[in-house]
Scaffold this motif. Structure first.
Motif, PDB file in Angstrom:
ATOM      1  N   ALA A 180      30.045  43.119   5.487  1.00 13.40           N
ATOM      2  CA  ALA A 180      29.052  43.227   6.556  1.00 13.40           C
ATOM      3  C   ALA A 180      28.855  41.871   7.234  1.00 13.40           C
ATOM      4  O   ALA A 180      28.745  41.781   8.464  1.00 13.40           O
ATOM      5  N   ILE A 181      28.809  40.805   6.431  1.00 16.47           N
ATOM      6  CA  ILE A 181      28.685  39.451   6.998  1.00 16.47           C
ATOM      7  C   ILE A 181      29.888  39.149   7.883  1.00 16.47           C
ATOM      8  O   ILE A 181      29.746  38.629   9.004  1.00 16.47           O
ATOM      9  N   ALA A 182      31.094  39.474   7.393  1.00 18.41           N
ATOM     10  CA  ALA A 182      32.304  39.231   8.187  1.00 18.41           C
ATOM     11  C   ALA A 182      32.274  40.013   9.498  1.00 18.41           C
ATOM     12  O   ALA A 182      32.633  39.483  10.562  1.00 18.41           O
ATOM     13  N   THR A 183      31.816  41.276   9.448  1.00 22.29           N
ATOM     14  CA  THR A 183      31.760  42.105  10.657  1.00 22.29           C
ATOM     15  C   THR A 183      30.766  41.558  11.660  1.00 22.29           C
ATOM     16  O   THR A 183      31.057  41.467  12.862  1.00 22.29           O
ATOM     17  N   ILE A 184      29.577  41.183  11.207  1.00 20.39           N
ATOM     18  CA  ILE A 184      28.560  40.662  12.125  1.00 20.39           C
ATOM     19  C   ILE A 184      29.033  39.354  12.747  1.00 20.39           C
ATOM     20  O   ILE A 184      28.813  39.104  13.949  1.00 20.39           O
ATOM     21  N   GLU A 185      29.689  38.508  11.969  1.00 19.47           N
ATOM     22  CA  GLU A 185      30.193  37.253  12.529  1.00 19.47           C
ATOM     23  C   GLU A 185      31.268  37.516  13.587  1.00 19.47           C
ATOM     24  O   GLU A 185      31.330  36.814  14.598  1.00 19.47           O
ATOM     25  N   ARG A 186      32.107  38.541  13.364  1.00 18.70           N
ATOM     26  CA  ARG A 186      33.097  38.895  14.382  1.00 18.70           C
ATOM     27  C   ARG A 186      32.411  39.428  15.638  1.00 18.70           C
ATOM     28  O   ARG A 186      32.840  39.145  16.766  1.00 18.70           O
ATOM     29  N   GLN A 187      31.353  40.209  15.447  1.00 20.27           N
ATOM     30  CA  GLN A 187      30.611  40.725  16.607  1.00 20.27           C
ATOM     31  C   GLN A 187      29.968  39.582  17.401  1.00 20.27           C
ATOM     32  O   GLN A 187      29.961  39.611  18.636  1.00 20.27           O
ATOM     33  N   ILE A 188      29.425  38.602  16.700  1.00 14.61           N
ATOM     34  CA  ILE A 188      28.824  37.451  17.384  1.00 14.61           C
ATOM     35  C   ILE A 188      29.898  36.684  18.154  1.00 14.61           C
ATOM     36  O   ILE A 188      29.693  36.283  19.315  1.00 14.61           O
ATOM     37  N   GLU A 189      31.053  36.467  17.509  1.00 16.91           N
ATOM     38  CA  GLU A 189      32.151  35.776  18.182  1.00 16.91           C
ATOM     39  C   GLU A 189      32.584  36.537  19.436  1.00 16.91           C
ATOM     40  O   GLU A 189      32.806  35.946  20.503  1.00 16.91           O
ATOM     41  N   LEU A 190      32.716  37.859  19.312  1.00 17.08           N
ATOM     42  CA  LEU A 190      33.128  38.677  20.448  1.00 17.08           C
ATOM     43  C   LEU A 190      32.131  38.573  21.595  1.00 17.08           C
ATOM     44  O   LEU A 190      32.516  38.430  22.765  1.00 17.08           O
ATOM     45  N   ASN A 191      30.852  38.653  21.273  1.00 17.20           N
ATOM     46  CA  ASN A 191      29.822  38.573  22.312  1.00 17.20           C
ATOM     47  C   ASN A 191      29.814  37.209  22.980  1.00 17.20           C
ATOM     48  O   ASN A 191      29.622  37.100  24.199  1.00 17.20           O
ATOM     49  N   LYS A 192      30.013  36.154  22.203  1.00 18.61           N
ATOM     50  CA  LYS A 192      30.040  34.811  22.792  1.00 18.61           C
ATOM     51  C   LYS A 192      31.262  34.625  23.687  1.00 18.61           C
ATOM     52  O   LYS A 192      31.172  34.012  24.769  1.00 18.61           O
ATOM     53  N   GLU A 193      32.413  35.117  23.254  1.00 23.89           N
ATOM     54  CA  GLU A 193      33.616  35.033  24.086  1.00 23.89           C
ATOM     55  C   GLU A 193      33.446  35.842  25.370  1.00 23.89           C
ATOM     56  O   GLU A 193      33.846  35.402  26.456  1.00 23.89           O
ATOM     57  N   THR A 194      32.838  37.038  25.225  1.00 20.55           N
ATOM     58  CA  THR A 194      32.594  37.872  26.407  1.00 20.55           C
ATOM     59  C   THR A 194      31.599  37.207  27.344  1.00 20.55           C
ATOM     60  O   THR A 194      31.764  37.241  28.584  1.00 20.55           O
ATOM     61  N   ALA A 195      30.568  36.599  26.774  1.00 20.53           N
ATOM     62  CA  ALA A 195      29.579  35.902  27.602  1.00 20.53           C
ATOM     63  C   ALA A 195      30.227  34.767  28.400  1.00 20.53           C
ATOM     64  O   ALA A 195      29.887  34.531  29.568  1.00 20.53           O
ATOM     65  N   LYS A 196      31.179  34.075  27.769  1.00 24.10           N
ATOM     66  CA  LYS A 196      31.884  32.998  28.461  1.00 24.10           C
ATOM     67  C   LYS A 196      32.702  33.539  29.622  1.00 24.10           C
ATOM     68  O   LYS A 196      32.703  32.970  30.732  1.00 24.10           O
ATOM     69  N   LEU A 197      33.373  34.678  29.401  1.00 19.97           N
ATOM     70  CA  LEU A 197      34.161  35.292  30.474  1.00 19.97           C
ATOM     71  C   LEU A 197      33.260  35.788  31.604  1.00 19.97           C
ATOM     72  O   LEU A 197      33.601  35.655  32.786  1.00 19.97           O
ATOM     73  N   TRP A 198      32.119  36.376  31.238  1.00 20.92           N
ATOM     74  CA  TRP A 198      31.191  36.856  32.265  1.00 20.92           C
ATOM     75  C   TRP A 198      30.642  35.693  33.080  1.00 20.92           C
ATOM     76  O   TRP A 198      30.440  35.813  34.289  1.00 20.92           O
ATOM     77  N   SER A 199      30.397  34.567  32.394  1.00 22.64           N
ATOM     78  CA  SER A 199      29.908  33.383  33.111  1.00 22.64           C
ATOM     79  C   SER A 199      30.945  32.909  34.126  1.00 22.64           C
ATOM     80  O   SER A 199      30.597  32.533  35.259  1.00 22.64           O
ATOM     81  N   GLU A 200      32.218  32.942  33.726  1.00 20.36           N
ATOM     82  CA  GLU A 200      33.285  32.556  34.650  1.00 20.36           C
ATOM     83  C   GLU A 200      33.389  33.537  35.813  1.00 20.36           C
ATOM     84  O   GLU A 200      33.658  33.138  36.962  1.00 20.36           O
ATOM     85  N   SER A 201      33.164  34.825  35.534  1.00 17.17           N
ATOM     86  CA  SER A 201      33.200  35.832  36.598  1.00 17.17           C
ATOM     87  C   SER A 201      32.091  35.604  37.612  1.00 17.17           C
ATOM     88  O   SER A 201      32.281  35.807  38.824  1.00 17.17           O
ATOM     89  N   ILE A 202      30.926  35.190  37.115  1.00 14.17           N
ATOM     90  CA  ILE A 202      29.806  34.910  38.016  1.00 14.17           C
ATOM     91  C   ILE A 202      30.152  33.761  38.952  1.00 14.17           C
ATOM     92  O   ILE A 202      29.816  33.773  40.156  1.00 14.17           O
ATOM     93  N   GLU A 203      30.839  32.741  38.409  1.00 17.79           N
ATOM     94  CA  GLU A 203      31.244  31.612  39.249  1.00 17.79           C
ATOM     95  C   GLU A 203      32.221  32.076  40.332  1.00 17.79           C
ATOM     96  O   GLU A 203      32.165  31.614  41.490  1.00 17.79           O
ATOM     97  N   VAL A 204      33.122  32.988  39.946  1.00 28.08           N
ATOM     98  CA  VAL A 204      34.049  33.529  40.941  1.00 28.08           C
ATOM     99  C   VAL A 204      33.287  34.281  42.027  1.00 28.08           C
ATOM    100  O   VAL A 204      33.590  34.164  43.233  1.00 28.08           O
ATOM    101  N   MET A 205      32.294  35.061  41.622  1.00 26.72           N
ATOM    102  CA  MET A 205      31.493  35.811  42.589  1.00 26.72           C
ATOM    103  C   MET A 205      30.737  34.882  43.524  1.00 26.72           C
ATOM    104  O   MET A 205      30.585  35.160  44.734  1.00 26.72           O
ATOM    105  N   LYS A 206      30.266  33.769  42.989  1.00 27.26           N
ATOM    106  CA  LYS A 206      29.552  32.807  43.844  1.00 27.26           C
ATOM    107  C   LYS A 206      30.486  32.246  44.919  1.00 27.26           C
ATOM    108  O   LYS A 206      30.084  32.052  46.075  1.00 27.26           O
ATOM    109  N   ASN A 207      31.715  31.989  44.546  1.00 28.07           N
ATOM    110  CA  ASN A 207      32.683  31.489  45.527  1.00 28.07           C
ATOM    111  C   ASN A 207      32.993  32.556  46.577  1.00 28.07           C
ATOM    112  O   ASN A 207      33.156  32.246  47.775  1.00 28.07           O
ATOM    113  N   LEU A 208      33.090  33.812  46.116  1.00 28.67           N
ATOM    114  CA  LEU A 208      33.330  34.894  47.068  1.00 28.67           C
ATOM    115  C   LEU A 208      32.148  35.065  48.014  1.00 28.67           C
ATOM    116  O   LEU A 208      32.334  35.428  49.191  1.00 28.67           O
ATOM    117  N   LYS A 209      30.950  34.784  47.521  1.00 26.98           N
ATOM    118  CA  LYS A 209      29.760  34.883  48.371  1.00 26.98           C
ATOM    119  C   LYS A 209      29.807  33.818  49.472  1.00 26.98           C
ATOM    120  O   LYS A 209      29.432  34.065  50.629  1.00 26.98           O
TER     121      LYS A 209
END
Length: 459
Positions: A177-206
């Motif tokens: 369970a600890i291993a699974t939750i840590e993987r979920q946290i890693e996944l969410n952090k990696e996804t958050a980083k990608l979403w942050s980059e997408s927002i920057e792209v959207m700002k440039n498109l704006k």
């Protein structure tokens, strides 16, 4: 001589009649009650297969060195495990007492007194007696008590195995369970980083006039929602750390577990649940021991209708022989036998016997239900193992397609042929599928652990 022969023949006939009513008969697994119990009795006679999943040593199932160390520590320190071992000690002490009841009881009670009559000198009397009393177990009271105590020892050992299995499974569940939750946290952090980059792209498109402010605000809100979900996972991780600490009987602390820790899927695919595997489950064995104890309790209730025979002997040294006082004293010996037969307690004995028979029937019902429940539990665990494995594979294919969907919609957004809502929807759907896959992998791991427990594993 003829009278003696008749006397011994009468005694032999009486004892054989008592034997026929079950007072001396040892408990045997019932086979005539139902087809289920007949199959169980047959399974007990079969040689155990050490290669089956439930009969594997836990070190063969859980091979991760870190997990092995944690399980060993839990087995050594867990309070429930320690109490289960103490229960065995108590049951063995009671069994020892039941065995010693066959031996005579010995008591030493020296006493003395001084008396004076009509102003005469004091005359001292004394007695140093040793009394020996022996209950002759003619009607199986001591025998059934001893057998019941013996069964209790076996039952506590079964409970000890059940506790051991639960602790091993509990530590393994917490670990993965600890291993699974840590993987979920890693996944969410990696996804958050990608979403942050997408927002920057959207700002440039704006800035180029190709997107409006609403797209950026909506994407930013989803980004912060994702960050908020990470805090929930961190709380769940801390709670799992504390559960592990309790299992190891230590103060709350963090536990180092690799997020990549995996438990391999065993090869247990088959059509049904073999009775030979159910027969070794500790809860099934404990339920049968309950039935055996009820059987011996019924025998004791029957034995209460018969008299108790006690032989006693008293010997020692005294200077008092009735009204005569001798100095010095002399040795004395007394022999006696007593036969205590119930006369006015027959009604109570009948009631006790009826209650014992009802309790034995109740124990039989519980035993059969435990067997059925064990079979259903194993079947559920096997099905969950197989279906979770299938679901993980299907979710993997879904994720492959969703990753392509995110990639395509982002390219189309930059070309102006897709909206920000399509990109946002694709990203959120991908994350949900990835989280579902991690959760399903953990469900599969739990199913494997629960299957091992349900088959009586943990040796």
């Amino acid at each position: 001589m003829t009278n003696k022969i008749k006397y011994f023949a009468t005694i032999t006939l009486g004892i054989s009649m008592l034997s026929s009513c079950g007072l001396y008969k040892k408990y045997e697994t019932p086979q005539d009650e139902s087809a289920l119990l007949a199959e169980y009795a047959k399974a007990l006679e079969a040689e155990p297969d050490t290669t089956t999943f439930g009969n594997l040593r836990w070190q063969e199932v859980f091979t991760d060195p870190v997990l092995v160390d944690l399980i060993n520590r839990a087995l050594a320190n867990n309070v429930n495990m320690q109490n289960a071992k103490l229960n065995i000690d108590m049951a063995q002490a009671q069994l020892k007492g039941a065995k010693l009841s066959y031996l005579p009881s010995v008591a030493l009670a020296p006493n003395g007194a001084f008396a004076s009559f009509a102003g005469s000198d004091f005359i001292g009397t004394y007695q140093i007696p040793m009394a020996v009393s022996w209950e002759v177990d003619v009607f199986g009271k001591l025998l059934n008590n001893k057998r019941s105590a013996d069964v209790t020892v076996e039952q506590t050992k079964a409970y000890n195995q059940a506790v051991r299995s639960q602790i091993i499974g509990g530590v393994a569940n917490c670990y993965y369970a600890i291993a699974t939750i840590e993987r979920q946290i890693e996944l969410n952090k990696e996804t958050a980083k990608l979403w942050s980059e997408s927002i920057e792209v959207m700002k440039n498109l704006k800035l180029d006039g190709r997107l409006n402010e609403a797209a950026i605000v909506q994407s930013t809100a989803s980004y912060y929602s994702l960050l908020a979900s990470i805090t929930d996972l961190e709380v769940a991780l801390d709670e799992t750390y504390n559960t592990m600490s309790l299992l190891l009987n230590v103060s709350p602390q963090k536990w180092s577990v690799s997020p990549q820790a995996r438990l391999s899927m065993p090869n247990v695919v088959r059509a049904g649940v073999p009775m030979v595997e159910l027969a070794v489950r500790p809860d099934v064995r404990a339920a049968e021991m309950d039935l055996a104890k009820a059987y011996y309790a019924t025998n004791l209730a029957r034995a209460a209708f018969y008299p108790g025979l006690t032989i006693s002997a008293t010997g020692g040294f005294t200077n008092s022989a009735g009204s005569m006082i001798m100095n010095p004293g002399d040795w004395f010996v007394q022999l006696a036998g007593s036969l205590t037969a119930p006369i006015f307690s027959r009604g109570r004995n009948i009631a006790n016997l009826e209650a014992s028979k009802a309790a034995q029937k109740q124990a039989m019902n519980n035993f059969e239900y435990t067997l059925l429940s064990a079979s259903a539990e194993v079947s559920d665990a096997m099905t969950l193992c197989q279906k979770s494995d299938e679901k993980v594979n299907l979710l993997g294919k879904q994720i492959e397609n969703l990753e392509k969907s995110v990639e395509y919609t982002q390219e189309l957004l930059t070309l102006g042929t897709a909206t920000y809502l399509e990109v946002l929807t694709a990203q959120q759907t991908l994350l949900a599928a990835q989280m579902s896959q991690l959760a399903c992998e953990h469900t599969k791991t739990q199913a494997v652990i629960n299957l091992y427990q349900s088959l009586g594993g943990g040796r």
